[in-house]
Design an enzyme around this catalytic site. Sequence first.
Site, short mmCIF file in Angstrom:
data_model
loop_
_atom_site.label_atom_id
_atom_site.label_comp_id
_atom_site.label_asym_id
_atom_site.label_seq_id
_atom_site.Cartn_x
_atom_site.Cartn_y
_atom_site.Cartn_z
N ASP A 45 1.01 -1.44 -0.09
CA ASP A 45 -0.22 -0.06 0.05
C ASP A 45 0.88 1.22 -0.15
OD1 ASP A 45 -2.43 -0.96 -0.25
OD2 ASP A 45 -2.82 -1.71 2.05
N ASN A 123 -4.42 9.16 1.47
CA ASN A 123 -4.56 8.17 3.30
C ASN A 123 -5.37 9.16 4.34
OD1 ASN A 123 -4.20 5.82 3.10
ND2 ASN A 123 -2.32 4.98 3.70
N GLU A 124 -4.08 9.94 4.62
CA GLU A 124 -4.31 11.40 5.46
C GLU A 124 -2.94 12.61 5.50
OE1 GLU A 124 -1.49 9.39 6.35
OE2 GLU A 124 -2.63 8.09 7.24
N ASP A 151 -1.57 15.31 21.61
CA ASP A 151 -0.26 15.42 20.69
C ASP A 151 -0.49 16.03 19.05
OD1 ASP A 151 1.08 14.19 23.28
OD2 ASP A 151 1.16 12.85 21.93
N LYS A 166 -7.14 4.28 12.00
CA LYS A 166 -7.18 3.00 13.27
C LYS A 166 -6.27 2.66 14.09
CE LYS A 166 -7.91 -2.10 12.50
NZ LYS A 166 -7.07 -2.35 13.37
N SER A 167 -4.61 3.13 13.81
CA SER A 167 -4.05 3.04 15.56
C SER A 167 -4.69 4.03 16.06
CB SER A 167 -2.48 3.61 15.16
OG SER A 167 -2.13 2.63 13.40
N ALA A 186 -4.28 11.67 21.63
CA ALA A 186 -3.38 11.65 22.67
C ALA A 186 -3.95 13.14 23.25
CB ALA A 186 -2.11 11.24 22.63
#
Length: 271
Positions: A45, A123-124, A151, A166-167, A186
């Site tokens: 990916d 993705n992001e 963070d 997702k993480s 966070a």
Amino acid sequence: MRITVFHNSNTKSVHTAADLIAKLKRAGFLVVKNNPEIVITVGGDGTLLSAFHEYAHMLDRVRFIGVHTGHLGFYTDWRDYELDELVASLKGDGSEQIISYPLLDVGVRYAGDNSVTHYLALNESTLKRVSATMVTDVYIRDELFESFRGDGLCISTPTGSTAYNKSIGGAVLHPRLEAIQLAEIASINNRVFRTLSAPVVIAPDEWIDLYPDPKGKDDYVMTVDRFVPKKRLITAIRYRIAKQRISFAGYRHTHFWNRVEDAFIGEKQHG
Ligand code: NAP
């Protein structure tokens, strides 16, 4: 048909790409570096992500195909031992299915610059502060939603929802949805500071604005997929669904939830 083969540096990918190029040429395709109609990536990916940025200026004319040399990916449909079938499918009768997915438009205002610099993410995009707490006002559709402390923040596309998002506890979105997601990294939540502390998915006609606190602006880091644009003072970032989309050719229907299951859950027993 003009085809580019784009691969990562892993030995298996290099060999698979060489094999594929030979098969494509034998089948009469033009293998090119510039102005391809189809970009076939060989790797994972991450390789497709790199190819996307290489050809992002011509998304209206280019379609992608992903061959994976490792595990089944979210952008990679074909296995390295299926090259003959892949080439045959490209020679088909033109009735192949093309599928397209939403992208994220990242509009950044830099200090001392009146224009908006746009980036495109598959993705992001994240905004983070590494040395101290990030303080950023978050607006949704021009209304103040929250003042974030923590963070950082991650804004992802549906196809990117299975990656970094997702993480950090974001939801996995089906890629047919036309939406973008905001997830916290966070966040600080106590008597003084409060955030929603849950991922937010906004509608196609909405947008998210971040206004980093001027005090910390010089050590904020903004990412776009695997890239960090050249560091300049950011005054505001607007996230919305991009006008452009990414298109995939020779798409094979691996059920999206099967991919998710295969990538993250694997072997299991009933009940
Ligand atoms: P990378 O090594 O290219 O990618 C990191 C991992 O993310 C690889 O296993 C990659 O799969 C996988 N991945 C990429 N896009 C995905 C998607 N849409 N859905 C599910 N998995 C996906 O790392 P990089 O060059 O630093 O950044 C590429 C991407 O990695 C970023 O866009 C970000 O989403 C992700 N990332 C995740 C974390 C995290 O989860 N903590 C941290 C940093 C970056 P392949 O092995 O198939 O390439």
